[in-house]
Design an enzyme around this catalytic site. Structure first.
Site, mmCIF file in Angstrom:
data_model
loop_
_atom_site.group_PDB
_atom_site.id
_atom_site.type_symbol
_atom_site.label_atom_id
_atom_site.label_comp_id
_atom_site.label_asym_id
_atom_site.label_seq_id
_atom_site.Cartn_x
_atom_site.Cartn_y
_atom_site.Cartn_z
ATOM 1 N N TYR A 97 0.841 -1.192 0.000
ATOM 2 C CA TYR A 97 0.000 0.000 0.000
ATOM 3 C C TYR A 97 0.885 1.254 0.000
ATOM 4 C CZ TYR A 97 -3.373 3.488 1.322
ATOM 5 O OH TYR A 97 -4.152 4.616 1.343
ATOM 6 N N ASP A 169 -0.257 -7.230 6.732
ATOM 7 C CA ASP A 169 -1.421 -6.432 6.340
ATOM 8 C C ASP A 169 -2.372 -7.392 5.623
ATOM 9 O OD1 ASP A 169 -3.292 -4.820 5.019
ATOM 10 O OD2 ASP A 169 -1.863 -3.196 4.666
HETATM 11 C C1 LIG Z 1 -6.478 1.268 2.243
HETATM 12 C C2 LIG Z 1 -5.343 0.479 2.711
HETATM 13 C C3 LIG Z 1 -4.555 0.907 3.786
HETATM 14 C C4 LIG Z 1 -4.776 2.233 4.482
HETATM 15 O O1 LIG Z 1 -6.005 2.276 5.142
HETATM 16 P P1 LIG Z 1 -6.914 3.590 5.335
HETATM 17 O O2 LIG Z 1 -8.102 3.071 6.031
HETATM 18 O O3 LIG Z 1 -7.185 4.154 3.975
HETATM 19 O O4 LIG Z 1 -6.117 4.557 6.166
HETATM 20 C C5 LIG Z 1 -3.516 0.072 4.208
HETATM 21 N N1 LIG Z 1 -3.262 -1.110 3.586
HETATM 22 C C6 LIG Z 1 -3.993 -1.542 2.544
HETATM 23 C C7 LIG Z 1 -3.665 -2.846 1.904
HETATM 24 C C8 LIG Z 1 -5.059 -0.771 2.060
HETATM 25 O O5 LIG Z 1 -5.762 -1.195 1.018
#
Ligand SMILES: *Cc1c(COP(=O)(O)O)cnc(C)c1O
Length: 375
Positions: A97, A169
């Site tokens: 991201y 993540d």
């Molecule tokens: C959107 C996203 C983020 C960040 O999250 P927000 O809620 O927009 O702050 C982090 N990691 C991944 C894989 C994402 O798709």
């Protein structure tokens, strides 16, 4: 009694309100709580009932001992990366991201934290990167936007052998499809803005810890000081999203599979990045560690930047917008939307496959691509 996942999704953190008997959880807006109350609440920035219900659900769904909700996914990313101190080292993936990369490359070095970027699908490269000591190994699988699949069990082993914590993540997969803690991860991170919320109407983030140890408690204490909690209404909406998460993911995945097969043989498409396709380099690992292949995919269209940019603006059912995980299908040319930190190939278009009829979605892509194809 231990319940199966879909039962947990519906019932975790969903006990009827004892004071009213309400089956749907109340949204508790109070910022302050009477001293010495039996529930132990004190001040909303510390912890509040609606957020606590959500955290109970998130911990149950990821199989962790403790969950912390945050105001956004990036607040959760920052909370985790802020545990790193001068002289310590983060090993992070090349494909991830864009905001995670931005925080790691702009903010951490200012504080004397070393950042090493590596292809986390290449285990030898990760071993080499961790050889001189690592504090945190970060991965994202499947990754944004190239849908790379990293072997989570192997990465956990490498991290632990070098004394590092391993964070995954899990936003794209959700715990419906993949449970990193069971594969050895120490912490799972989510942007709950995406599939957990599920309706493109609530921002949020989360960290789920395998153990409620001193480290988890330190991150919780820091959240109280920095204040990036989730608001009661946002916590309530996200909790509501948990109930239908398994059902939505099943349909998201089924639709994505059909669209990937269509795109894989389309003449205007050079490459499809979708781990469900047998020729995807991460297919075997994904088949092993995921229950299904998810509903995010990206394509590289013939004609590069201009063709890709135009394609993403010609769809009529797919909405040309950033983000993912909602009921509606979204399409986006990543390089033009990611800004300064972009690593995306110029011809790459990312799609979040929604819950519409798959044949309608295919027809939409067909018409949008027909004008893209080189003559
Ligand atoms: C959107 C996203 C983020 C960040 O999250 P927000 O809620 O927009 O702050 C982090 N990691 C991944 C894989 C994402 O798709």
């Amino acid at each position: 009694m231990t319940h199966k996942f879909d039962t947990l999704a519906v019932h975790a953190g969903a006990e009827p309100d004892p004071t009213t008997g309400a089956v749907a959880p109340p949204i508790q807006l109070s910022t302050t709580f009477v001293h010495d109350n039996a529930a132990g609440f004190s001040y909303q920035r510390d912890e509040h009932p609606t957020q606590q219900r959500l955290e109970t659900a998130l911990a149950a769904l990821e199989g962790g001992e403790r969950a912390l909700a945050f105001a956004s996914g990036m607040a959760a990313v920052a909370a985790m990366l802020d545990t790193l101190q001068r002289g310590q080292r983060l090993v992070m993936p090349e494909d991830c991201y864009v905001g995670t990369r931005g925080y790691a490359t702009d903010v951490l070095p200012e504080r004397g934290v070393e950042v090493t970027t590596v292809d986390t699908t290449d285990l030898d490269a990760v071993r080499a990167a961790c050889r001189n000591g690592a504090t945190l190994l970060w991965t994202e699988s499947p990754s944004n936007p190239r849908m790379q699949v990293s072997d989570l069990a192997a990465l956990a082993e490498i991290a632990h052998a070098s004394g590092a914590r391993f964070v995954c993540d899990n936003t794209f997969a959700t715990p419906v499809l993949q449970r990193p803690l069971a594969l050895g991860a120490d912490v799972v991170m989510h942007s709950t803005t995406k599939y957990f919320g599920g309706h493109s109407d609530v921002l949020g983030g989360a960290l789920v810890f395998a153990r409620n140890d001193e480290f988890a408690q330190r991150v919780a204490a820091r959240r109280l000081l920095t204040g990036a909690i989730l608001s009661p209404f946002s916590a309530w909406l996200t909790l509501r999203g948990c109930r239908s998460l398994p059902a939505r993911m099943a349909l998201h995945c089924a639709n994505a599979r059909k669209l990937a097969s269509f795109l894989a043989i389309h003449p205007a498409v050079e490459r499809v990045h979708y781990p469900g396709l047998p020729d995807h380099p991460g297919h075997a690992v994904a088949a092993r560690q995921m229950r299904d292949f998810g509903a995010m995919l990206s394509v590289e269209v013939r004609g590069g930047y201009d063709a890709a940019f135009a394609f993403a603006r010609r769809t009529t059912i797919f909405t040309n917008a950033t983000s993912l995980g909602g009921c509606e299908s979204l399409i986006e040319h990543r390089a033009s939307s990611e800004g300064a930190h972009t690593h995306s190939p110029p011809g790459l278009v990312r799609m979040s496959i929604g819950l519409e009829d798959a044949d309608d979605l295919i027809e939409d892509l067909q018409q949008a691509l027909s004008t893209t194809a080189p003559r």
